[in-house]
Every structure is written in C-alpha cells, then in structure tokens.
Design an enzyme around this catalytic site. Sequence first.
Site, PDB file in Angstrom:
ATOM      1  N   CYS A 169      -7.496   8.255  -2.502  1.00 46.81           N
ATOM      2  CA  CYS A 169      -7.503   6.920  -1.871  1.00 46.81           C
ATOM      3  C   CYS A 169      -7.719   7.027  -0.362  1.00 46.81           C
ATOM      4  O   CYS A 169      -7.112   6.275   0.414  1.00 46.81           O
ATOM      5  CB  CYS A 169      -6.218   6.146  -2.159  1.00 46.81           C
ATOM      6  SG  CYS A 169      -5.997   5.779  -3.883  1.00 46.81           S
ATOM      7  N   LYS A 205       8.032   7.770  -3.644  1.00 46.40           N
ATOM      8  CA  LYS A 205       7.613   9.055  -3.059  1.00 46.40           C
ATOM      9  C   LYS A 205       8.810   9.790  -2.460  1.00 46.40           C
ATOM     10  O   LYS A 205       8.698  10.917  -1.999  1.00 46.40           O
ATOM     11  CB  LYS A 205       6.533   8.817  -2.005  1.00 46.40           C
ATOM     12  CG  LYS A 205       5.238   8.260  -2.605  1.00 46.40           C
ATOM     13  CD  LYS A 205       4.176   8.131  -1.558  1.00 46.40           C
ATOM     14  CE  LYS A 205       3.041   7.224  -1.983  1.00 46.40           C
ATOM     15  NZ  LYS A 205       2.165   7.812  -2.984  1.00 46.40           N
ATOM     16  N   ASP A 231       2.481   3.265   8.686  1.00 41.04           N
ATOM     17  CA  ASP A 231       2.500   3.501   7.243  1.00 41.04           C
ATOM     18  C   ASP A 231       3.262   4.807   7.033  1.00 41.04           C
ATOM     19  O   ASP A 231       2.750   5.893   7.303  1.00 41.04           O
ATOM     20  CB  ASP A 231       1.050   3.588   6.749  1.00 41.04           C
ATOM     21  CG  ASP A 231       0.950   4.094   5.317  1.00 41.04           C
ATOM     22  OD1 ASP A 231       1.982   4.509   4.742  1.00 41.04           O
ATOM     23  OD2 ASP A 231      -0.175   4.085   4.776  1.00 41.04           O
ATOM     24  N   HIS A 279      -5.045   5.844   4.372  1.00 36.86           N
ATOM     25  CA  HIS A 279      -5.079   5.567   2.932  1.00 36.86           C
ATOM     26  C   HIS A 279      -5.711   4.188   2.760  1.00 36.86           C
ATOM     27  O   HIS A 279      -5.574   3.330   3.640  1.00 36.86           O
ATOM     28  CB  HIS A 279      -3.628   5.570   2.444  1.00 36.86           C
ATOM     29  CG  HIS A 279      -3.452   5.421   0.964  1.00 36.86           C
ATOM     30  ND1 HIS A 279      -3.522   4.206   0.319  1.00 36.86           N
ATOM     31  CD2 HIS A 279      -3.176   6.333   0.002  1.00 36.86           C
ATOM     32  CE1 HIS A 279      -3.297   4.385  -0.971  1.00 36.86           C
ATOM     33  NE2 HIS A 279      -3.082   5.662  -1.195  1.00 36.86           N
TER      34      HIS A 279
END
Length: 416
Positions: A374, A236, A210, A133
């Site tokens: 993204c 999220k 991540d 990302h």
Amino acid sequence: MNTLSKKVVATTFDVSRVRQDFPALDQDVNGYSLVYFDNGATSQKPLSVIQAISAFYTGYNANIHRGVHHLSQLATNAYEEARQAVADWINAPKATEVIFTSGTTAGINLVAQSWGRHYLKPGDEIVLSAMEHHGNIVPWQMVCQEKGAKLRIIPMNDQGELILEEAEKIIGSRTRMLALSHVSNALGTINPVAEIIAMARKQGALVLLDGAQAVPHFRIDVQQLDCDFYAFSAHKMLGSTGTGVLWAKEQLLNELPPWQGGGDMIESVSFEKTTYNVAPFRFEAGTPHIAGALALHAAINYYRALNQHELEAHEASLLQYASQCLLSIPGLRIIGNARHKVPVISFVLEGLHPYDVGFILDKYGIAVRTGHHCAQPVMDFFKIPGTIRASLAFYNTTAEIERLKEVLLIAKRMLS
Ligand code: PLP
C-alpha cells in the site's frame, strides 16, 4: 553461534518467556514451525488481550452510554477506562482528546473530511511525504479534489530518508496541513518528525502524524511531538482489528464539525434541527467496537509490563542481525537503508519476483508480505514492482532470522 551473531549486542530481553504469551506463535504451518514476520500488517495477540475480549462477551456484553442497566454501566465504565488508558499511554493531556476509530485509515479520513472539507480553500496545500501509505494519501487527494487544494510531496533519497532541505522549500505559506508518517511501513524509516514539524509550525500549518508503524515499537508522547493529530491502529500493537485511535488537541476538536452522523454523537435531534454532542463523542457516531477498545487497554497493559528499554534494544539487535544475515545472500538488495529504522526489512532478490519468493517462504512456514505494501509511490521511486517485507516484532528471534536466510537460499535455488 555463527560469526554474524557475535557482532550483535547481547540483550537482556527474555524473548522465550515473552513468546509463551502468544499462543498463535506456537504452531506449525505446512509442517514447519511458524515464523511470523508479517507484524507490519498486523501483530499477534497475547493471551491477556484475547482474554479481555472473551471476558467482555462472556461477562458484561452490553451497549455503552445509553443504558441505565448494570451491564451497560459496566461496559461504559470499561470503555471510558480504556480511553483514559490510551490518553495516559500517549501522554495526552485529557482523555476527551482520544477518539476511538476503526483504525489509522478511519482517523485520517476523519480529519480530511471534518477539518479538510470545512477549512480548505482553492490554492491551499497539504504536504505529504514520498513514503506515505495509501491511507495517508488517498483521503487527502479526495478532499483536495473537492476543495481545489493541492498536494505537495517531500521527496526522499536512495536510502529511503526524507530530504530535509527539500522539505524546507516545500512547506510554505500555503501549507495548511503537514500529514506525515512517523515510521514508513514499506521501508522501516523513522522520520525526523521533530525537524519537519518545526518547519510546519514556522508556517502556521497543522500537523497530523500517521503513527500506525510507530506505536508497536516505541513510546509516543503527543505533547513532546507537538503535533495536532496522531492516528494509529490497535491491531498493529497487540490489539484487535477494527479499532484505532485519533488523538487531537482539545481546542481543534471543539472547533471541528462532526463527520459522520448517527446515534451517540448528538445532543438533540428533531426533523428540523440536530445539535451535536461534545467531543470526543460527536466523532464516534453509532455503536463503537467496544471489545476492541477493551482489547487495546489490555494491550497497553501488556506493553507496560515489559521493559521498554530492553524491548527496544532487542528490536535494534534483531534489525542489525537480520540486515547482516540477509545481505550475505548474493543478489539480495535491501530497499530502505535509513540510519534510523524499526525492524522492518524490505528487500528484493535479483531476477526473482517477490510473490514467487513469498510463496516458497510460506511453504516453509515463514510469513512475510510481498508486493507494494500500500505504498505504490515508494515502489515507483525505487523502480521495482514490489518487495519482500520481513517486519519483525519484539517476540521474534535471531533463530527465526537464520531460518529466513536458509529458506531464501532454497528459494533462490528453486527459482533460478
Ligand atoms: N499507515 C501506515 C503507515 C500503515 O502501515 C497502515 C497499515 O499498514 C495504515 C496507515 C493503515 O492502517 P489500517 O489499515 O489499520 O487503517
């Protein structure tokens, strides 16, 4: 039941009961029942999370850490309990290793700016993967430019899986940091982080994962992962926007300089000299998103009340069902066919622009995301402008997947 659903393994997860906890799912959009397939961007929130935010603002709203008064003490206690809850949830050895941030992006920027600016030297290398990302590319690019360090990229294959033999060649003696997505947001791939982390360890490099797209789907154990930093976003995983977590090993936190200066991160300040607070507080300058931390605590409690095994089985069956269902549409190609995936299906429809398809899906009450997500390097790799991404959560159903298929067929007829 059609033939497709017969092949899917039945699970015991009570999805209709779970859906009752999510008020936003129960609404019509453009005259149709909402189908929410944009969970990769942000999840919906259960009532308990919404109530935790409301309880804070209606009952004990106050700033934390600095007040001696009753409300401030209640708020401080709740905030620090949330920190402990996060630590327990990810199996961190200590709550003081948990830094509250505004999201995954902020966590990665913190490491890039604090660690990167302090330690990187010309010629050092940061290893990323081809499916990152932008939030795990740009912060590293910025610090590399400043320090004369270089980015190296682990490539992927046409299935959307990282090529481990290449990773072995790329991770070398110049590697200072491996910064890798645990799960790809654009492809749904669950990366083989254990193998790649082992390569970094052999070279003495640090590891940041991540975890933005991993935390909503499976349990994280930072000790078992053997990483140094783990970043994720609360929104999220049922929590609120504007809140995230950066977990880091205690020893590293004690060595790293602060990044942002301000209130709460100091020990003493004069115009001549400032000394800093201990970790994690010296990485939390200014008033944090207190309600967001409490909401994350409520979200963790919500996950804890679910049966994780059943949740994962349900999501696996949704992925299998959606893949089969969508592939039966002529001209539809799934982008990202890794062996290990979360229920994220990125796809293109031959001859149609993703945006046009997304627009029609919305007219029928179906929320998907279209575009590059993204992750422009992923789109460049597959030589496409973007995809239509259906990212599913445990509260989604096979009936919703069938609706998606039905409306995609309508979109195809309308746009062709
Ligand atoms: N990393 C991944 C893999 C993501 O999917 C996202 C968001 O979609 C981010 C980082 C950035 O998260 P946030 O915008 O919450 O900081």
